[in-house]
Design a protein around this motif. Structure first.
Motif, short mmCIF file in Angstrom:
data_model
loop_
_atom_site.label_atom_id
_atom_site.label_comp_id
_atom_site.label_asym_id
_atom_site.label_seq_id
_atom_site.Cartn_x
_atom_site.Cartn_y
_atom_site.Cartn_z
N TRP A 125 0.89 -1.26 -0.10
CA TRP A 125 -0.04 -0.21 -0.11
C TRP A 125 0.84 1.19 0.28
CZ3 TRP A 125 -0.92 4.39 2.71
CH2 TRP A 125 -1.99 5.12 2.40
N VAL A 126 1.78 1.29 0.68
CA VAL A 126 2.76 2.50 0.77
C VAL A 126 3.43 2.61 -0.43
CG1 VAL A 126 4.79 3.39 2.09
CG2 VAL A 126 2.93 2.46 3.44
N SER A 127 3.95 1.55 -0.94
CA SER A 127 4.71 1.79 -2.07
C SER A 127 3.91 2.34 -3.26
CB SER A 127 5.57 0.32 -2.63
OG SER A 127 6.56 0.08 -1.68
N ALA A 128 2.63 1.61 -3.42
CA ALA A 128 1.69 2.21 -4.23
C ALA A 128 1.26 3.55 -3.99
CB ALA A 128 0.46 1.19 -4.19
N HIS A 151 9.56 10.91 -0.26
CA HIS A 151 8.77 11.31 0.83
C HIS A 151 7.79 10.65 1.36
CE1 HIS A 151 7.00 14.59 3.31
NE2 HIS A 151 5.95 14.35 2.53
N VAL A 152 6.76 10.09 0.34
CA VAL A 152 5.83 9.19 0.91
C VAL A 152 6.16 8.15 1.58
CG1 VAL A 152 3.73 8.09 0.10
CG2 VAL A 152 4.21 10.23 -0.95
N MET A 153 7.26 7.32 1.09
CA MET A 153 7.59 6.15 1.84
C MET A 153 8.03 6.43 3.16
SD MET A 153 9.64 4.14 -1.17
CE MET A 153 9.12 3.67 -2.92
N LEU A 154 8.66 7.23 3.31
CA LEU A 154 9.37 7.47 4.60
C LEU A 154 8.23 8.23 5.71
CD1 LEU A 154 12.72 9.25 3.68
CD2 LEU A 154 12.32 6.67 4.18
N ARG A 155 7.32 9.04 4.78
CA ARG A 155 6.41 9.46 5.75
C ARG A 155 5.51 8.21 6.27
NH1 ARG A 155 2.11 12.28 2.55
NH2 ARG A 155 1.36 10.29 2.24
N GLU A 156 5.11 7.37 5.68
CA GLU A 156 4.60 6.40 5.95
C GLU A 156 5.04 5.29 6.91
OE1 GLU A 156 1.33 6.42 5.95
OE2 GLU A 156 1.27 8.28 4.82
N GLY A 157 6.37 5.51 7.39
CA GLY A 157 7.05 4.40 8.00
C GLY A 157 7.99 3.46 7.45
N ALA A 158 8.51 3.69 5.93
CA ALA A 158 9.44 2.85 5.33
C ALA A 158 10.79 2.94 5.92
CB ALA A 158 9.37 3.25 3.89
N GLU A 159 11.38 1.86 6.10
CA GLU A 159 12.99 1.99 6.46
C GLU A 159 13.88 2.55 5.45
OE1 GLU A 159 13.22 -2.04 6.64
OE2 GLU A 159 11.95 -2.29 8.41
N GLY A 160 13.39 2.65 4.35
CA GLY A 160 14.16 3.06 3.22
C GLY A 160 13.70 2.65 1.97
N ALA A 161 14.50 2.61 0.92
CA ALA A 161 14.26 2.21 -0.56
C ALA A 161 14.55 0.86 -0.47
CB ALA A 161 14.62 3.02 -1.54
N GLY A 162 13.87 -0.12 -1.32
CA GLY A 162 14.04 -1.37 -1.44
C GLY A 162 15.05 -1.60 -2.61
N TYR A 163 15.38 -0.61 -3.38
CA TYR A 163 16.48 -0.30 -4.47
C TYR A 163 16.27 0.97 -4.81
CZ TYR A 163 12.22 -1.33 -7.23
OH TYR A 163 10.60 -1.27 -7.65
N TYR A 207 9.97 1.33 -8.49
CA TYR A 207 10.41 1.84 -7.19
C TYR A 207 9.49 1.14 -6.08
CZ TYR A 207 12.48 5.31 -3.81
OH TYR A 207 13.20 6.09 -3.17
N GLY A 208 10.41 0.79 -5.10
CA GLY A 208 9.48 -0.04 -3.98
C GLY A 208 10.13 0.40 -2.59
N ALA A 209 9.41 0.34 -1.42
CA ALA A 209 10.20 0.48 -0.28
C ALA A 209 10.40 -0.64 0.46
CB ALA A 209 8.78 1.13 0.76
N SER A 210 11.48 -0.45 1.44
CA SER A 210 11.73 -1.46 2.57
C SER A 210 11.04 -1.49 3.57
CB SER A 210 13.41 -1.60 2.58
OG SER A 210 13.62 -2.58 3.76
N MET A 211 10.48 -2.18 4.13
CA MET A 211 9.55 -2.03 5.38
C MET A 211 9.30 -3.36 6.02
SD MET A 211 5.92 0.19 4.84
CE MET A 211 5.45 1.06 6.51
N GLY A 212 9.44 -3.13 7.45
CA GLY A 212 9.63 -4.36 8.04
C GLY A 212 10.64 -5.43 7.60
N HIS A 213 11.58 -5.06 7.06
CA HIS A 213 12.79 -5.77 6.50
C HIS A 213 12.17 -6.74 5.43
CE1 HIS A 213 15.05 -4.42 9.77
NE2 HIS A 213 14.28 -4.90 10.80
#
Length: 299
Positions: A76-79, A104-116, A148-154
């Motif tokens: 959801w966050v990456s989308a 900005h959206v990824m980090l605002r929503e709690g992502a640890e960072g980018a997956g790549y 593009y996609g996030a890294s979240m919850g490892h």
């Protein structure tokens, strides 16, 4: 006793990239991990060393309930990041502006960072499959390809969307988009436990042939997604519940500055799949309605 896994690449990818880098007369040195393994074997010759990764990797292929929940949130966050990127697109804008809005959206929503690293390619840069400079100013008539996609919850996520900077496709761009979209939806519809990757590939190939796009990349069920974006796992086994897989048919015609890629990450369930990245639109009319909706004028 193998190359380490990184967030954006599995150990098998890392081994391939290392081998390519070392395949020249001036780079014929072992990797850091290979050197360490050799030293351990040299210093402890009376022990038998065995690689445990063939036993660990299958555990990563089937996701646990906690991992599934983390992946749903990440999807959801990456989308949401992709939606924001499409909304702020404008003629004269820069690729890095789109990357910045999505990040900005990824980090605002709690992502640890980018997956790549973000891939935001406009015009001819879209044909560079893993383009990462993101420094071109976008022009009328360009397509934008964002992967593009996030890294979240490892755990990571993989999404790609393609859209026109001007908010309208040319005839060729639209035909390519409709072909890729139909193929991607057909692959996803065919996926269920027991189905093989080869079966999904044949379905996509027939659709590409129908639309007149030969010698392209229909893809079928693609790479695993998990702790790494290109995650570990066997590709010669049928689909099983709990697998998480990226689907990304592609049409790439460099002489036309045309690259259309639509990618979603899906979870294989007991009777089909769940699209983890469904929050970001991909129907042609829906994605065009988003383009430039919140674009800011340059100062």
């Amino acid at each position: 006793l193998s190359e380490r896994t990184e967030v954006d690449q599995s150990r098998s990818d890392m081994a391939i990239f290392t081998a390519r880098r070392m395949a020249n007369p001036y780079g014929a040195y072992p990797s850091e991990d290979a050197w360490r393994i050799a030293r351990i074997r040299e210093r402890f010759p009376y022990y038998e060393m065995k690689d445990v990764t063939p036993h660990i990797d299958p555990l990563r292929t089937i996701k646990s309930p906690r991992e599934v929940e983390a992946l749903r949130r990440n999807g959801w966050v990456s989308a949401e990041a992709h939606i924001r990127a499409i909304e702020v697109t404008r003629v004269g804008g820069w690729e890095y502006e789109i990357e910045a809005e999505a990040t900005h959206v990824m980090l605002r929503e709690g992502a640890e960072g980018a997956g790549y690293p973000a891939i935001v390619g406009s015009g001819p840069n879209g044909n560079v499959w893993h383009y990462q400079e993101n420094g071109r100013q976008m022009e009328a008539g360009d397509l934008v390809v964002m992967d593009y996609g996030a890294s979240m919850g490892h755990l990571t996520m993989d999404i790609t969307r393609t859209w026109p900077v001007s908010g309208a496709f040319t005839a060729l761009q639209e035909r390519a988009y409709r072909c890729v979209l139909e193929a991607e939806k057909a692959i996803i519809a065919a996926m269920r436990p027991g189905v093989t990757r080869q079966e999904t590939l044949r379905i996509a190939e027939e659709i590409f042939e129908k639309w007149g796009f030969r010698n392209q990349y229909p893809g079928g069920a693609g790479h695993y997604v998990g702790m790494s974006v290109h995650d570990v796992g066997a590709y010669d086994i049928p689909l099983q519940p709990g697998m998480v897989i990226a689907i990304e048919p592609i049409i790439d015609i460099p002489e036309e500055d045309l690259h259309v890629r639509i990618e979603d990450t899906v979870l294989v369930t007991e009777d089909g799949v769940e699209i983890l990245t469904a929050h970001v639109p991909k129907e042609l009319e829906d994605i065009l309605a988003l383009v430039g909706r919140r674009a800011r004028q340059p100062r």
